[in-house]
Structures are given as structure tokens and as C-alpha cells.
Design a protein around this motif. Structure first.
Motif, mmCIF file in Angstrom:
data_model
loop_
_atom_site.group_PDB
_atom_site.id
_atom_site.type_symbol
_atom_site.label_atom_id
_atom_site.label_comp_id
_atom_site.label_asym_id
_atom_site.label_seq_id
_atom_site.Cartn_x
_atom_site.Cartn_y
_atom_site.Cartn_z
ATOM 1 N N LEU A 124 19.798 3.835 -32.568
ATOM 2 C CA LEU A 124 20.371 2.571 -33.033
ATOM 3 C C LEU A 124 19.986 1.445 -32.082
ATOM 4 O O LEU A 124 20.022 1.606 -30.854
ATOM 5 C CB LEU A 124 21.890 2.682 -33.126
ATOM 6 C CG LEU A 124 22.420 3.759 -34.083
ATOM 7 C CD1 LEU A 124 23.943 3.785 -34.053
ATOM 8 C CD2 LEU A 124 21.911 3.532 -35.495
ATOM 9 N N ASP A 125 19.632 0.302 -32.656
ATOM 10 C CA ASP A 125 19.258 -0.857 -31.844
ATOM 11 C C ASP A 125 20.521 -1.561 -31.350
ATOM 12 O O ASP A 125 21.465 -1.811 -32.117
ATOM 13 C CB ASP A 125 18.412 -1.832 -32.674
ATOM 14 C CG ASP A 125 17.098 -1.196 -33.131
ATOM 15 O OD1 ASP A 125 16.583 -0.327 -32.406
ATOM 16 O OD2 ASP A 125 16.608 -1.562 -34.218
ATOM 17 N N ASN A 126 20.543 -1.847 -30.039
ATOM 18 C CA ASN A 126 21.637 -2.625 -29.431
ATOM 19 C C ASN A 126 23.001 -1.956 -29.568
ATOM 20 O O ASN A 126 24.039 -2.626 -29.702
ATOM 21 C CB ASN A 126 21.692 -4.040 -30.032
ATOM 22 C CG ASN A 126 20.376 -4.787 -29.838
ATOM 23 O OD1 ASN A 126 19.811 -4.783 -28.741
ATOM 24 N ND2 ASN A 126 19.884 -5.402 -30.900
ATOM 25 N N PHE A 127 23.020 -0.615 -29.545
ATOM 26 C CA PHE A 127 24.298 0.089 -29.661
ATOM 27 C C PHE A 127 25.177 -0.169 -28.435
ATOM 28 O O PHE A 127 26.410 -0.266 -28.538
ATOM 29 C CB PHE A 127 24.033 1.593 -29.824
ATOM 30 C CG PHE A 127 25.286 2.426 -29.892
ATOM 31 C CD1 PHE A 127 26.117 2.364 -30.998
ATOM 32 C CD2 PHE A 127 25.638 3.264 -28.837
ATOM 33 C CE1 PHE A 127 27.277 3.132 -31.057
ATOM 34 C CE2 PHE A 127 26.787 4.030 -28.885
ATOM 35 C CZ PHE A 127 27.606 3.969 -30.002
ATOM 36 N N LYS A 128 24.564 -0.304 -27.280
ATOM 37 C CA LYS A 128 25.335 -0.540 -26.046
ATOM 38 C C LYS A 128 26.143 -1.834 -26.143
ATOM 39 O O LYS A 128 27.277 -1.926 -25.646
ATOM 40 C CB LYS A 128 24.386 -0.580 -24.851
ATOM 41 C CG LYS A 128 25.081 -0.699 -23.496
ATOM 42 C CD LYS A 128 24.067 -0.645 -22.369
ATOM 43 C CE LYS A 128 24.744 -0.711 -21.010
ATOM 44 N NZ LYS A 128 25.503 -1.967 -20.834
ATOM 45 N N THR A 129 25.578 -2.822 -26.801
ATOM 46 C CA THR A 129 26.291 -4.101 -26.944
ATOM 47 C C THR A 129 27.589 -3.917 -27.720
ATOM 48 O O THR A 129 28.630 -4.499 -27.380
ATOM 49 C CB THR A 129 25.396 -5.121 -27.662
ATOM 50 O OG1 THR A 129 24.183 -5.277 -26.922
ATOM 51 C CG2 THR A 129 26.095 -6.465 -27.792
ATOM 52 N N LEU A 130 27.532 -3.092 -28.791
ATOM 53 C CA LEU A 130 28.738 -2.827 -29.576
ATOM 54 C C LEU A 130 29.796 -2.144 -28.716
ATOM 55 O O LEU A 130 30.984 -2.519 -28.747
ATOM 56 C CB LEU A 130 28.403 -1.950 -30.788
ATOM 57 C CG LEU A 130 29.604 -1.486 -31.622
ATOM 58 C CD1 LEU A 130 30.269 -2.660 -32.323
ATOM 59 C CD2 LEU A 130 29.175 -0.438 -32.648
ATOM 60 N N ASN A 131 29.401 -1.139 -27.953
ATOM 61 C CA ASN A 131 30.347 -0.436 -27.089
ATOM 62 C C ASN A 131 30.980 -1.381 -26.072
ATOM 63 O O ASN A 131 32.190 -1.329 -25.804
ATOM 64 C CB ASN A 131 29.650 0.716 -26.360
ATOM 65 C CG ASN A 131 29.699 2.013 -27.155
ATOM 66 O OD1 ASN A 131 30.498 2.158 -28.070
ATOM 67 N ND2 ASN A 131 28.837 2.938 -26.802
ATOM 68 N N LEU A 173 29.059 5.666 -35.108
ATOM 69 C CA LEU A 173 28.258 6.894 -35.061
ATOM 70 C C LEU A 173 28.617 7.830 -36.213
ATOM 71 O O LEU A 173 27.737 8.454 -36.813
ATOM 72 C CB LEU A 173 28.459 7.594 -33.716
ATOM 73 C CG LEU A 173 27.916 6.858 -32.483
ATOM 74 C CD1 LEU A 173 28.299 7.602 -31.212
ATOM 75 C CD2 LEU A 173 26.404 6.694 -32.571
ATOM 76 N N VAL A 174 29.898 7.932 -36.535
ATOM 77 C CA VAL A 174 30.327 8.786 -37.649
ATOM 78 C C VAL A 174 29.771 8.251 -38.968
ATOM 79 O O VAL A 174 29.277 9.011 -39.806
ATOM 80 C CB VAL A 174 31.868 8.876 -37.696
ATOM 81 C CG1 VAL A 174 32.321 9.583 -38.970
ATOM 82 C CG2 VAL A 174 32.398 9.606 -36.468
ATOM 83 N N GLU A 175 29.846 6.922 -39.148
ATOM 84 C CA GLU A 175 29.321 6.313 -40.380
ATOM 85 C C GLU A 175 27.806 6.505 -40.488
ATOM 86 O O GLU A 175 27.269 6.803 -41.557
ATOM 87 C CB GLU A 175 29.664 4.820 -40.407
ATOM 88 C CG GLU A 175 31.123 4.517 -40.644
ATOM 89 C CD GLU A 175 31.537 4.809 -42.073
ATOM 90 O OE1 GLU A 175 30.688 4.696 -42.970
ATOM 91 O OE2 GLU A 175 32.707 5.173 -42.289
ATOM 92 N N VAL A 176 27.097 6.306 -39.379
ATOM 93 C CA VAL A 176 25.637 6.494 -39.380
ATOM 94 C C VAL A 176 25.285 7.936 -39.734
ATOM 95 O O VAL A 176 24.376 8.202 -40.525
ATOM 96 C CB VAL A 176 25.044 6.104 -38.010
ATOM 97 C CG1 VAL A 176 23.585 6.561 -37.908
ATOM 98 C CG2 VAL A 176 25.132 4.602 -37.799
ATOM 99 N N ALA A 177 26.019 8.911 -39.145
ATOM 100 C CA ALA A 177 25.767 10.323 -39.441
ATOM 101 C C ALA A 177 25.913 10.605 -40.923
ATOM 102 O O ALA A 177 25.097 11.325 -41.520
ATOM 103 C CB ALA A 177 26.729 11.202 -38.632
ATOM 104 N N GLN A 178 26.939 10.019 -41.552
ATOM 105 C CA GLN A 178 27.158 10.241 -42.983
ATOM 106 C C GLN A 178 26.040 9.627 -43.816
ATOM 107 O O GLN A 178 25.567 10.227 -44.786
ATOM 108 C CB GLN A 178 28.511 9.662 -43.391
ATOM 109 C CG GLN A 178 29.695 10.414 -42.792
ATOM 110 C CD GLN A 178 31.024 9.745 -43.097
ATOM 111 O OE1 GLN A 178 31.065 8.637 -43.626
ATOM 112 N NE2 GLN A 178 32.114 10.417 -42.747
ATOM 113 N N ARG A 179 25.594 8.412 -43.446
ATOM 114 C CA ARG A 179 24.518 7.765 -44.211
ATOM 115 C C ARG A 179 23.199 8.514 -44.070
ATOM 116 O O ARG A 179 22.449 8.660 -45.041
ATOM 117 C CB ARG A 179 24.345 6.315 -43.744
ATOM 118 C CG ARG A 179 25.511 5.425 -44.108
ATOM 119 C CD ARG A 179 25.198 3.963 -43.807
ATOM 120 N NE ARG A 179 26.355 3.104 -44.044
ATOM 121 C CZ ARG A 179 26.339 1.775 -43.952
ATOM 122 N NH1 ARG A 179 25.210 1.155 -43.601
ATOM 123 N NH2 ARG A 179 27.433 1.069 -44.182
#
Length: 739
Positions: A349-356, A368-374
Motif C-alpha cells: 500500500l502506498d503511504n500506509f505509514k501516513t495513515l497509521n 488492512l482487513v478491508e484490503v485483504a477482503q478486496r
């Protein structure tokens, strides 16, 4: 007691009769003495013959006794009063593994196992002291000449020899097999009363016996179970396919083992580990089935939890790195077996650290759960998606294609689909969030290793990140370049029609007298920068991207307009014009209406138009093909089966299609007439086409030798460089005017 005067000995009567028969009866009474002598001589000869016959019968009887004695199913020994072997049969010698000559004169006690010596002394003493001709039975271990021991059953009889010294007769046999059988029965009886539930059924699956553990586990008594079938325990959780598979295994392997859900008498369900074994008869049939089962509910639950913790990511419930490596190994093995390429996709994922950092780790976990499902929803059923940790995911795509380029294209399409899916907004904790992803791709074949795949996919991901993120990149630079070129061509194809970059070339078709029959319209792309691009390069792209539909419609419109124009010229008025139709174009529901509209708008003569179909197109949907051909033939349109011989058309299929022409593929023509296999195929195609009343044309004719062979076999229409290459319309018209 003397004989009466009037009676004679039968032997004498026979002798006198023989003498009379021989013709030597004396003629005078004074020769009586001679007569008496002759009679006595005959009597003696007859007595000698009777003695010889009696001796033969006695010898035969003795031989029969000797054979019975030697080859009886038991060993026989005769022991003297001091227990020395005086007589032995062959079976005894065989059992003791000693020649009979060496067995005799040995003391029998030498053949008794040491720990049975005392038993033997008691038995032999009882025999000698007991009543004559009374049989005593005992079992001892005997020792062979090589030192090995075996259990034997002995029958001992003291024989009174009428005035002579009594002897002991022993009949004995090896009871090793019997002992083993008894031992096995004892073990089986103990095993049957084990802690596992045991069921024995007949060949029809009717229960005939159960053990105590069965009653304890199931709640059913023996009386309640016997006479029923194991369906008594059925839980209802398994479908018919499960039981079909179980019985198929019993039929093929005479054995089945696995987990089943059972139901106790109380209605409680439990997991059981069940083993079923078929008991076979000597003739190969089934006599019984034996089932053994144990309650494994707690064990199964614990094992499932251990497995989940060991192999699955606790947040997304996807396979973790450990399970991923195992599945990669299986995927490589499958690629080796089936020869198909797969692919591994590394997603980050791009820029995931920024979200955290801005929204907190809880929100990051939701993403992460939503991405896994998609991602899971965007893959095929048999594909694998795993989480390595953080925001890194790995996908395994198996069995893509036998061709590397096609496999890469399919992998690229999956990657692009995933980037589009993840780019859709996420609803996280009541707020909308947008995210992009970068994906690295590495093709997978049998020669790769798990370590190389992961390392190269990671490098490809790095290339995607450095290329600006939100993109898909391949590890192989040449493959990436090929895909980039393909993407560029696809984009430019979308504008080629509007820009007028397509054109039609026409290749003339001739008969054996060099008369012009018609032409085939062939598509060409005149690229403004790359020049003339071969159809082999852009047609597959247009078919896979659906661009073939507008391109195919343009070809049909342009060809029909040209056909209408040629109808106004004397030299071209009678020509047939062949137009290739793609599979996707032909199977469009509105294809028939499109052709009808094009003919009406162009005013082309449908009887001069030939639509060329491929074998694979015909076989995709035979019923749809027949329906459309029938409708279009009513307008006057002709149909040709292109590239014939490269597909799998059946004779019956061809008879149903109402075709007008078969076109022999150039791959069979190129090696004529020297290649025997190709010559045979071409001859067979021509013969079949003629039997169906179809016209025949061969494409790719480049030499006079090829044309001569085709003509000799009955093919009288040709297309190829021997006559002309495909020509632009102006050059084609000039060629026709000069021919």
C-alpha cells in the motif's frame, strides 16, 4: 479229501481243452501216456502264469503302500524299544531337513527341543507303560538338523508285533500355521475390545457385531445396533458426494480413513476419526467391513487452533509467510507437471505509514482487513493471497498459460484490476479514506525457487514504487518492455480507425487455368511512426481488448464498399471477395443485423461476398453458428472455413454447417509435395471436401510444384505468392487490368 471218479480239477479241464484246441489230441488209445504228459505240462505252465500274476499284484500293492507311506501328509517314524529311529518316510525327512538315510539310527530325543525334553520323557514313558495300540497325543517343539525349532503335534502308538519286540509308531505334523492363526485370533479378540469403537458389518453393510467401546461412544447397545446399518450414527453434516467418495475408495483400495461427524443416541454431534477396512474373500469379493472410530472432537478443535496460529495471520486470517512458502512450493511443483506459467504478485500500500501516524494503528488495521477482503474477492477460487506483515501482501496465480507472454498479460490484468479495486474509497471509522497500491510481478515456472520468486517480486515492487507508485511492474526488464509496448499499441489502436490508419490489401485468387476467381481482403495498419505493423502483432491485442469489434465492422464496411465499386467495372464485376470474421465479432448477438445493414448501405451484391470463419470459431457454439450461417445464406452470402486442418472439426459438424468452401491452411501447403504427412493430410481434406460437395482453395501457394501437386489431387483454386502478394487497392486493380 479225494475227488470223485466222475469229477476233474478245473485246471486239468482247461489244460485238456487247450490241448484239443492245439490239434495234438492223440488218435490212438495206446498214446494215452503221451496225452497225460502234455496235460501236465500245460497245467504247470498255467500255474506258473498265475504265480507271476500274483507276484506282480503283490509288488504293485507294495509300491502303493510305499508311496502312501512316503508321501502321506504327515511325517511317520518308527522307534525301537530304546527309542532309536528305525524307519522314516520322506515327509518326516523333509520336516526335519535331513536325508532319510541319516535320520535312521538316530535317537529321537536328539530332535526334541531342550525345554521340551522332560515333557517328552513323560509322554514316552506313558506310551510304553500304557495299553498297546492306544494313541497318545502331545505337542512338542522339535529341532531340525539346522537347529531351527518348530511346534509339532505328535500321535504316538505302541504296536504289538505278535511275538516280536514292540515298536513305537509316531505320526507328526508342523503346526506353526495353526499356532499363528490361534495367536492372531487371540490378538484380534483383544483388539476388538480396545478403547476404539468397533463395528463389523456383512457385505451389504448390515451390522453383525459391535464392541463395548462402541456402546460407550455411541450410546447404542449391541442389541440396538445389530441388524441396523452404520447410518444409525449419521449426523446429516455430510452430503452424498462425501459418501460416494468413501465407497469409491473402499471399492478401489478396500480401505478408507478420515474424519466424520457422528451423532450419539442422545442426538449430540461429535467428530470421529474413522477407519474402514474391507475383508476380502479368496475369490476377491467382500465378505465383511470392519470400522474403527474414536471421538476426536477436542483433538480436532485444538489441532485447528494450533494450525490457525501457526499458518494464518491473526488480523486478516490470510495465510502467513510460513504457509505462503509451502504453497509456493506446491505451485512450482504443479508448474513442473502441467508446463503452465504462473505468477507471483507483491502488493504494497502506498503511504500506509501516513495513515497509521495520523489516524492510529486501529484504523490502519481496519484498512488492512478491508484490503485483504478486496484482494481475495479479486482472485480466482484456486489462487492464494497471503499477508507477509505490515501492509505487504503476496498473491500466487497458478496455471495462467503455456506461453510466457500470455501469462504475463494475464498477470498484468490481475494487477491492474487490483490497483483499480483498492483505489476505490474505504469507509474507516466513519470517515472516507483513499489509498493506492504498487504491485511487483514475477512470472513463475518450474525452474524457479521459492527464494528467487520472493526476492525478484520484491525488486519488481521497488521498480513500481520508483516509477511513481500506483502502478504494476514486472521483474524481467524485457517482459516489462514487451508489456509496455503492448499497452502503447493498445492505446494507439483505439485511435487508429478515427485517424484513418487502417487499410485493406487484396490478395487475388486463381483457378488452374490462371483465371481470376476473386480476392481475400486483408487488414493492414499503417502506423505513423512504426510503419506497416504485421497483423500477427496487433490482431491478438485487438481481440483480447474487444477492439476487434469496431475494427471488424470497419473491415466489413470497407470491403463491401469496394465490392460495390468493383461491380461497376467489367473486369472485376464477377469477382468473389473474402472477408475474415473474428470469433468475438461473429458471436455478437447483433452480427446478422450488422451484416444486413452494411450490405444495404453499401449496395454490395451479397452473392459476391464470402465470409471466412475459423474452425475454433465454429466449434465455440455450433448451434449459434448454424443459425447465423443459415440466415445469412438466405441473403446470398457464401461461407468459407478458413485455415482448415488446424482445428478439430468433425465430419458430422461440417455436414451441418452448409458451407460453400474449405480453405486448406498454408502450414500444410508449404512442405508440399515432399512431406509425406502433409501430402496425405491435404489429399484427405480434398477428398472429404469433394464428398461434401464443397469448393476447395489452397492458401500459401508459392511454388509451381505445390500448385501441380494440388491440381493433381483435385484442388483447382489457389492463393499465394506464386500468383501475387496482397496488394493495395490501386495496385490490385492495376494487376487485374494487366492479367
Amino acid at each position: 479229501m479225494g475227488k470223485s471218479a466222475g469229477s476233474k480239477d478245473p485246471l486239468r479241464i482247461a489244460a485238456e481243452a487247450q490241448l484239443r484246441t492245439g490239434g495234438d489230441v492223440p488218435q490212438r488209445s495206446d498214446d494215452g501216456l503221451l496225452h497225460e504228459l502234455q496235460v501236465h505240462q500245460i497245467e504247470l505252465e498255467m500255474q506258473n502264469e498265475a504265480l507271476r500274476q500274483a507276484r506282480i499284484e503283490m509288488e504293485e500293492s507294495r509300491d502303493r503302500y510305499a508311496n502312501l507311506f512316503d508321501f502321506a501328509p504327515m511325517g511317520y517314524l518308527t522307534l525301537s524299544r530304546d527309542e532309536v529311529i528305525t524307519e522314516a518316510n520322506l515327509v518326516a525327512a523333509t520336516l526335519m531337513r535331513m536325508p532319510r538315510s541319516k535320520l535312521n539310527q538316530r535317537r529321537f530325543e536328539h530332535f526334541i527341543a531342550p525345554h521340551d525334553q522332560d515333557n517328552w520323557r513323560r509322554e514316552i514313558a506313558a506310551a510304553w507303560q500304557g495299553q498297546a495300540n492306544l494313541t497318545l497325543n502331545c505337542e512338542l517343539r522339535l529341532r531340525r538338523s539346522d537347529g531351527s525349532l518348530f511346534p509339532a503335534q505328535l500321535q504316538c502308538v505302541v504296536m504289538d508285533m505278535a511275538g516280536r519286540t514292540p515298536v513305537l509308531r509316531i505320526a507328526f505334523s508342523d503346526i506353526t500355521e495353526r499356532r499363528q492363526t490361534e495367536e492372531e485370533r487371540r490378538i484380534a479378540a483383544i483388539a476388538f475390545e480396545s478403547q476404539e469403537g468397533m463395528i463389523v458389518t456383512d457385505a451389504n453393510g448390515v451390522i453383525i457385531r459391535v464392541n463395548r467401546a462402541f456402546t460407550e461412544l455411541s450410546g447404542y447397545s449391541e442389541a440396538e445396533a445389530v441388524g441396523k446399518t452404520p447410518a444409525l450414527l449419521r449426523s446429516g453434516r455430510h452430503d452424498k458426494a462425501f459418501y460416494r467418495s468413501m465407497w469409491q475408495s473402499l471399492k478401489d483400495k478396500h480401505y478408507w480413513q478420515g474424519e466424520v461427524w457422528n451423532r450419539r443416541k442422545t442426538g449430540q454431534l461429535y467428530v470421529a476419526w474413522l477407519t474402514i477396512t474391507a475383508v476380502m474373500t479368496p475369490e476377491g469379493g467382500v465378505s465383511h467391513y470392519v470400522g474403527a472410530f474414536s471421538d476426536t472432537t477436542e483433538k480436532s478443535q485444538a489441532a485447528a487452533e494450533i494450525h490457525r496460529l501457526a499458518f494464518f495471520d491473526p488480523l486478516t486470517h490470510l495465510p502467513n509467510r510460513r504457509l505462503l512458502q509451502d504453497r509456493l512450493g506446491h505451485a512450482l511443483a504443479a508448474s513442473s507437471r502441467n508446463g503452465l506459467y504462473g505468477a507471483i504478485l507483491f502488493l504494497d500500500l502506498d503511504n500506509f505509514k501516513t495513515l497509521n501516524d495520523t489516524r492510529g494503528h486501529d484504523v490502519g488495521d481496519l484498512l488492512l482487513v478491508e484490503v485483504a477482503q478486496r484482494v481475495r474477492a479479486g482472485l480466482r477460487e484456486g489462487d492464494t493471497v497471503a499477508r507477509l506483515g505490515g501492509d505487504e501482501f503476496i498473491m500466487i496465480l497458478e496455471g495462467l498459460s503455456a506461453e510466457a507472454e500470455e501469462a504475463a498479460l494475464l498477470a498484468k490484468q490481475v494487477g491492474e484490476k487490483l490497483t483499480e479495486t483498492i483505489a476505490q474509497p474505504f469507509e474507516l471509522g466513519g470517515a472516507e479514506f483513499h489509498c493506492t497500491t504498487s504491485i511487483g510481478v514475477r512470472l513463475m515456472s518450474a525452474h524457479d525457487t521459492v527464494e528467487d520468486l520472493l526476492k525478484h517480486a520484491d525488486l519488481a515492487l521497488y521498480q513500481a514504487k520508483t516509477a511513481g507508485r500506483n502502478t504494476v511492474r514486472f521483474y524481467d526488464p524485457s517482459m516489462q518492455a514487451a508489456l509496455d509496448r503492448r499497452s502503447t499499441l493498445e492505446n494507439e489502436l483505439r485511435h487508429a480507425i478515427k485517424r484513418g490508419e487502417f487499410t485493406l490489401h487484396y490478395q487475388p485468387q486463381f483457378d488452374h487455368s490462371h483465371r481470376l476467381l476473386g480476392a481475400e481482403a486483408l487488414l493492414r495498419w499503417q502506423h505513423p511512426r512504426h510503419g506497416l505493423i504485421a497483423p500477427e502483432e496487433f490482431i491478438p491485442i485487438s481481440e483480447q481488448s474487444s477492439l476487434i469489434l469496431p475494427i471488424g465492422n470497419w473491415v466489413l464496411e470497407t470491403a463491401c464498399a469496394q465490392l460495390a465499386a468493383w461491380s461497376r467495372c467489367e473486369r472485376t464485376r464477377g469477382m468473389m471477395l473474402g472477408v475474415n470474421v473474428s470469433a468475438r465479432q461473429f458471436h455478437q448477438p447483433e452480427f446478422v443485423d450488422q451484416v444486413r445493414n452494411v450490405l444495404e448501405s453499401s449496395h454490395a451484391n451479397p452473392e459476391r461476398l464470402t465470409l471466412e470463419l475459423t474452425e475454433s470459431m465454429v466449434l465455440d457454439d455450433v448451434a449459434d453458428t448454424i443459425r447465423k450461417i443459415t440466415t445469412l445464406k438466405e441473403l446470398g452470402i457464401h461461407f468459407s472455413l478458413d485455415d482448415f486442418g488446424t482445428g478439430f472439426s468433425s465430419f458430422s459438424c461440417l455436414t451441418r454447417l452448409s458451407l460453400d468452401q474449405l480453405k486448406i491452411d498454408k502450414s500444410f501447403v508449404v512442405n508440399l509435395p515432399d512431406n509425406g504427412a502433409d501430402a496425405a493430410i491435404v489429399t484427405a481434406i480434398i477428398t472429404m471436401a469433394r464428398s461434401l460437395g464443397l469448393n476447395i482453395i489452397a492458401e500459401g501457394v508459392e511454388t509451381e510444384a505445390q500448385r501441380t501437386f494440388l491440381d493433381s489431387q483435385g484442388c483447382h483454386a489457389y492463393q499465394g505468392h506464386l500468383f501475387s502478394r496482397p496488394l493495395p487497392v490501386e495496385a490490385f486493380e492495376a494487376f487485374v487490368s494487366g492479367s
